[in-house]
Write an enzyme that holds these catalytic residues in place. Structure first.
Site, PDB file in Angstrom:
ATOM      1  N   LYS A   1      39.370  40.462  45.687  1.00 34.33           N
ATOM      2  CA  LYS A   1      40.179  40.268  44.838  1.00 34.33           C
ATOM      3  C   LYS A   1      41.452  41.869  44.773  1.00 34.33           C
ATOM      4  O   LYS A   1      41.547  41.987  44.111  1.00 34.33           O
ATOM      5  CB  LYS A   1      40.002  40.339  42.887  1.00 34.33           C
TER       6      LYS A   1
ATOM      7  N   PRO B   1      44.237  36.818  38.240  1.00 35.07           N
ATOM      8  CA  PRO B   1      43.830  36.120  39.347  1.00 35.07           C
ATOM      9  C   PRO B   1      42.724  36.704  40.396  1.00 35.07           C
ATOM     10  O   PRO B   1      41.469  37.299  40.093  1.00 35.07           O
ATOM     11  CB  PRO B   1      44.875  37.597  39.952  1.00 35.07           C
ATOM     12  N   GLU B   2      42.248  35.507  41.398  1.00 36.19           N
ATOM     13  CA  GLU B   2      41.270  35.279  42.033  1.00 36.19           C
ATOM     14  C   GLU B   2      41.839  35.622  43.248  1.00 36.19           C
ATOM     15  O   GLU B   2      42.868  36.008  43.597  1.00 36.19           O
ATOM     16  CB  GLU B   2      40.561  34.285  41.646  1.00 36.19           C
TER      17      GLU B   2
END
Length: 438
Positions: A60, A2-3
């Site tokens: 993030k 996940p970014e």
């Protein structure tokens, strides 16, 4: 992993479906590695009967604002993800939770049920995420240590240019530094640099004002496009280098141009040598040696293991690899509980010791390897003069054995027959007048 686009998709889903609803049930996993600084029971008690009023994100990291503090805060790490039953959050992992899916997942770390029956879960398969309970998330680590959000708090051209002039490191490495600018991860950095036609190893301080302006423009365009499609990579533009990241070296192309892979800041980096070239004195230096792309799983492990969130540590694959290395070392040293006899024989032969004991051991080992060591009746296994000689030698003790006196036994006859057969001669009369007969 996940970014910014993936975390923003999760935040948006929570904002769209959960605001104004009360938490009526909570299940917090008993996993102190992920649930940081608070017990599951205290965590549950702190959020029960609270109403969700907002969902926020920086870089993030995401946090859910309740009608009173403390607030659940999520650092997504490698595989952290928000799922809402029946709602398509993001296609980064999967579209939505189906009726046939396990729910909540065995990897769930944070689960809540709202007063209208809606259920939300934060899962983390690899256990590198962090879930905290904070009174004021923006003012506490790790969020307080982050640089400006790449999407929500963009730098001006002058600010960006001035900041880069102080950084004498590769521009890709600088983008991955969350204290400089937050939200940009590995794939976003590669995409931005490709779109801006800047080499990942270009030293940040060497970039011109025009380069900086182009970078800022590409950061905005890439992030806005990814967020607009809910981080659904299938909808990313076809001319993005993103689509070539999973291909093997030599088979990766974008717009007909070859994509190469190098290591920058410990991360696998995709770039197009024909379009992204080092400038000035850097161009004369040998570029980083291209690395072989591992399998998708190993590649993900490598990239995730160096996550900028800081708490990742070593991945399972590295541990496994280290275990394999140790195993190989043990095997190379002849390790093992029951080594084969042939290995033992070879070791003795290679030592070449001149001592009598070692010679005897060598001879014994050789006889055993030929299947001769355990044969007590050698006169029955070989038809040779040497075996016949042994048979005669074995017969002599019987002649002097008083307990066998006067017994013309079957053993004696058998020995004589074996001897005659081995030598091809008739029985010797002299043996008939032995002490045994007397």
């Amino acid at each position: 992993m996940p970014e910014l686009p993936e975390v923003e998709a999760a935040r948006s889903a929570v904002a769209d479906h959960c605001i104004g609803k009360k938490i009526v049930r909570a299940i917090i996993a008993n996993d102190p590695k992920v649930i940081d600084g608070v017990s599951p029971s205290d965590f549950e008690a702190s959020i029960l009967n609270k109403t969700i009023v907002a969902a926020h994100r920086k870089g993030k990291n995401m946090w859910i604002q309740l009608d009173s503090p403390p607030f659940p805060t999520f650092q997504f790490g490698m595989t952290g993800a928000i799922y809402i039953k029946g709602v398509a959050v993001t296609k980064y992992k999967r579209s939505a939770v189906k009726d046939t899916d396990e729910w909540p997942s065995k990897f769930s770390k944070f689960f809540i049920e709202l007063n209208d029956g809606l259920e939300l879960s934060f899962t983390d398969k690899r256990r590198f995420a962090r879930v905290r309970l904070l009174d004021d998330p923006p003012s506490a680590p790790p969020i307080s240590e982050l640089g400006p959000d790449a999407l929500l708090e963009p730098m001006t051209e002058d600010e960006f240019f001035t900041a880069l002039r102080k950084k004498k490191i590769a521009i890709k490495s600088l983008f991955l530094d969350q204290s400089f600018i937050s939200g940009i991860g590995n794939w976003v950095a590669d995409e931005v640099l490709y779109q801006a036609r800047i080499h990942p190893l270009e030293i940040a301080s060497s970039l011109s004002r025009e380069d900086c302006a182009r970078l800022l423009k590409c950061i905005k365009e890439v992030l806005e496009k990814a967020v607009a499609v809910g981080a659904d990579s299938s909808q990313y533009p076809s001319n993005w280098i993103f689509h070539s990241r999973e291909n093997k070296p030599g088979k990766a192309f974008v717009d007909g141009k070859k994509v190469d892979f190098i290591n920058v800041g410990g991360r696998t980096t995709a770039y197009v040598p024909e379009l992204q070239k080092l400038s000035g004195t850097q161009a004369t230096k040998a570029p980083a040696k291209p690395r072989k792309q591992a399998s998708k799983k190993n590649k993900d492990d490598e990239e995730d293991g160096s996550d900028d969130d800081g708490d990742a540590g070593k991945s399972d694959s590295e541990e496994e690899e280290r275990g394999n290395v140790e195993s190989k070392r043990k095997n190379s040293k002849g390790g093992g509980k029951n080594p084969p006899r042939r290995q033992k024989t070879t070791t003795i032969a290679e030592e070449g010791d001149s001592d009598d004991d070692d010679d005897k051991k060598m001879a014994t080992a050789k006889r055993k390897s030929r299947g001769m060591g355990g044969n007590k009746n050698a006169n029955k296994s070989k038809k040779s003069g040497s075996m016949a000689k042994k048979a005669r030698t074995e017969a002599k003790p019987k002649e002097n054995n008083d307990s066998d006196a006067g017994d013309d036994s079957d053993d004696y006859n058998g020995d004589q027959k074996s001897t005659r057969k081995a030598k091809g001669t008739k029985p010797q009369p002299k043996k008939r007048t032995s002490k045994k007969v007397k």
